[in-house]
Structure formats: C-alpha cells, structure tokens
Design a protein around this motif. Sequence first.
Motif, PDB file in Angstrom:
ATOM      1  N   VAL A  23     -83.157 -13.249 -45.998  1.00  0.00           N
ATOM      2  CA  VAL A  23     -82.155 -13.395 -44.947  1.00  0.00           C
ATOM      3  C   VAL A  23     -80.805 -12.965 -45.501  1.00  0.00           C
ATOM      4  CG1 VAL A  23     -80.996 -14.970 -43.374  1.00  0.00           C
ATOM      5  CG2 VAL A  23     -83.427 -15.278 -43.880  1.00  0.00           C
ATOM      6  N   ALA A  24     -80.188 -12.009 -44.821  1.00  0.00           N
ATOM      7  CA  ALA A  24     -78.874 -11.505 -45.234  1.00  0.00           C
ATOM      8  C   ALA A  24     -77.780 -12.086 -44.332  1.00  0.00           C
ATOM      9  CB  ALA A  24     -78.853  -9.987 -45.160  1.00  0.00           C
ATOM     10  N   SER A  25     -76.602 -12.307 -44.919  1.00  0.00           N
ATOM     11  CA  SER A  25     -75.497 -12.874 -44.151  1.00  0.00           C
ATOM     12  C   SER A  25     -74.874 -11.857 -43.197  1.00  0.00           C
ATOM     13  CB  SER A  25     -74.427 -13.425 -45.091  1.00  0.00           C
ATOM     14  OG  SER A  25     -73.949 -12.413 -45.949  1.00  0.00           O
ATOM     15  N   ASP A  51     -83.473   1.830 -40.265  1.00  0.00           N
ATOM     16  CA  ASP A  51     -84.674   1.185 -39.730  1.00  0.00           C
ATOM     17  C   ASP A  51     -85.990   1.784 -40.216  1.00  0.00           C
ATOM     18  OD1 ASP A  51     -83.270   0.622 -36.410  1.00  0.00           O
ATOM     19  OD2 ASP A  51     -83.038  -0.429 -38.304  1.00  0.00           O
ATOM     20  N   THR A  52     -85.972   3.056 -40.559  1.00  0.00           N
ATOM     21  CA  THR A  52     -87.269   3.714 -40.714  1.00  0.00           C
ATOM     22  C   THR A  52     -87.476   4.506 -41.996  1.00  0.00           C
ATOM     23  OG1 THR A  52     -86.426   5.629 -39.514  1.00  0.00           O
ATOM     24  CG2 THR A  52     -87.578   3.938 -38.223  1.00  0.00           C
ATOM     25  N   VAL A  53     -86.446   4.797 -42.722  1.00  0.00           N
ATOM     26  CA  VAL A  53     -86.625   5.590 -43.938  1.00  0.00           C
ATOM     27  C   VAL A  53     -87.009   4.654 -45.076  1.00  0.00           C
ATOM     28  CG1 VAL A  53     -85.543   7.172 -45.566  1.00  0.00           C
ATOM     29  CG2 VAL A  53     -84.936   7.253 -43.135  1.00  0.00           C
ATOM     30  N   THR A  54     -88.208   4.843 -45.604  1.00  0.00           N
ATOM     31  CA  THR A  54     -88.707   3.949 -46.643  1.00  0.00           C
ATOM     32  C   THR A  54     -89.151   4.725 -47.880  1.00  0.00           C
ATOM     33  OG1 THR A  54     -90.936   4.004 -45.719  1.00  0.00           O
ATOM     34  CG2 THR A  54     -89.478   2.242 -44.958  1.00  0.00           C
ATOM     35  N   ALA A  71     -81.843  -7.495 -35.768  1.00  0.00           N
ATOM     36  CA  ALA A  71     -81.240  -8.498 -34.883  1.00  0.00           C
ATOM     37  C   ALA A  71     -81.023  -9.815 -35.624  1.00  0.00           C
ATOM     38  CB  ALA A  71     -82.122  -8.713 -33.668  1.00  0.00           C
ATOM     39  N   LYS A  72     -81.904 -10.083 -36.596  1.00  0.00           N
ATOM     40  CA  LYS A  72     -81.815 -11.341 -37.342  1.00  0.00           C
ATOM     41  C   LYS A  72     -81.329 -11.138 -38.775  1.00  0.00           C
ATOM     42  CE  LYS A  72     -85.637 -13.416 -34.737  1.00  0.00           C
ATOM     43  NZ  LYS A  72     -87.006 -14.021 -34.830  1.00  0.00           N
ATOM     44  N   ASN A  73     -81.090  -9.884 -39.156  1.00  0.00           N
ATOM     45  CA  ASN A  73     -80.687  -9.571 -40.541  1.00  0.00           C
ATOM     46  C   ASN A  73     -81.699 -10.099 -41.551  1.00  0.00           C
ATOM     47  OD1 ASN A  73     -78.341  -8.216 -39.764  1.00  0.00           O
ATOM     48  ND2 ASN A  73     -77.101 -10.067 -39.841  1.00  0.00           N
TER      49      ASN A  73
END
Length: 123
Positions: A23-25, A51-54, A71-73
């Motif tokens: 969980v990130a702040s 979101d997608t580059v891994t 949305a939730k970090n």
Amino acid sequence: QVQLVESGGGSVQTGGALRLSCVASEYTYKMAWFRQAPGKEREGVATIVRDTVTNYADSVKGRFTISRDNAKNILYLQMNSLKSEDTAMYYCAARVQFTDWRPTLSKYEYDYWGQGTQVTVSS
C-alpha cells in the motif's frame, strides 16, 4: 515523502502460492518488487510502469505476476509455483520523480522503499 507498507508474506511449501501487497501513500508512476536473501545482494524481481509496462527477472518469469490497483494505490505480486530459492525478504519500491518509461529492475532507480515482508518456501 512516499510511504510503502508491504504485507502478505509467510511460510509456504514448494509449489505453493502467495500474493504480496504494497500500500502506497500516493500514486507513483514506476513501482517494483525486490528481494534479498541472507548474504545476497538485493535483486529486482518485477517492475511495472504506469498500468501495463512490466518487466521480470528471468528467475521468476512465468511464475510471478506484478499488477497494481491505481484507485487504491496498491501494488501486488502474485507468486505461483514457489521454489525454495524464492525464500527472501521482499521489498516494495517506488520511483517518484520521472526519469524515463523503462521498466528497470535496477535498485538504483528507486528512491522509496518499504520495510519488507518475509517469504519462506520449504519442502
């Protein structure tokens, strides 16, 4: 100052699975998972840009999956088919200031780190 809090580690048998969470702040565009076994260097496991580059270390390709819920970090690492050599302390890392879009696994790229969560795989 970004704060990162990992969870989800534990003890599992060879072949088992675990899902780590971080969980990130706040949102950071580049995040990664690293691990460090006793007496060894910290090594990059997986990274995700936006979101997608891994990118994955060769040792975990096909077994681990990195993902994030913006949305939730929350950053995730799904670990399947675990092996004894996966035993290590796992750390979440984040890059805040923009450098580039490359999904690098170098520890020098990341400037914020969590406290770690222990993963132990035994037969």
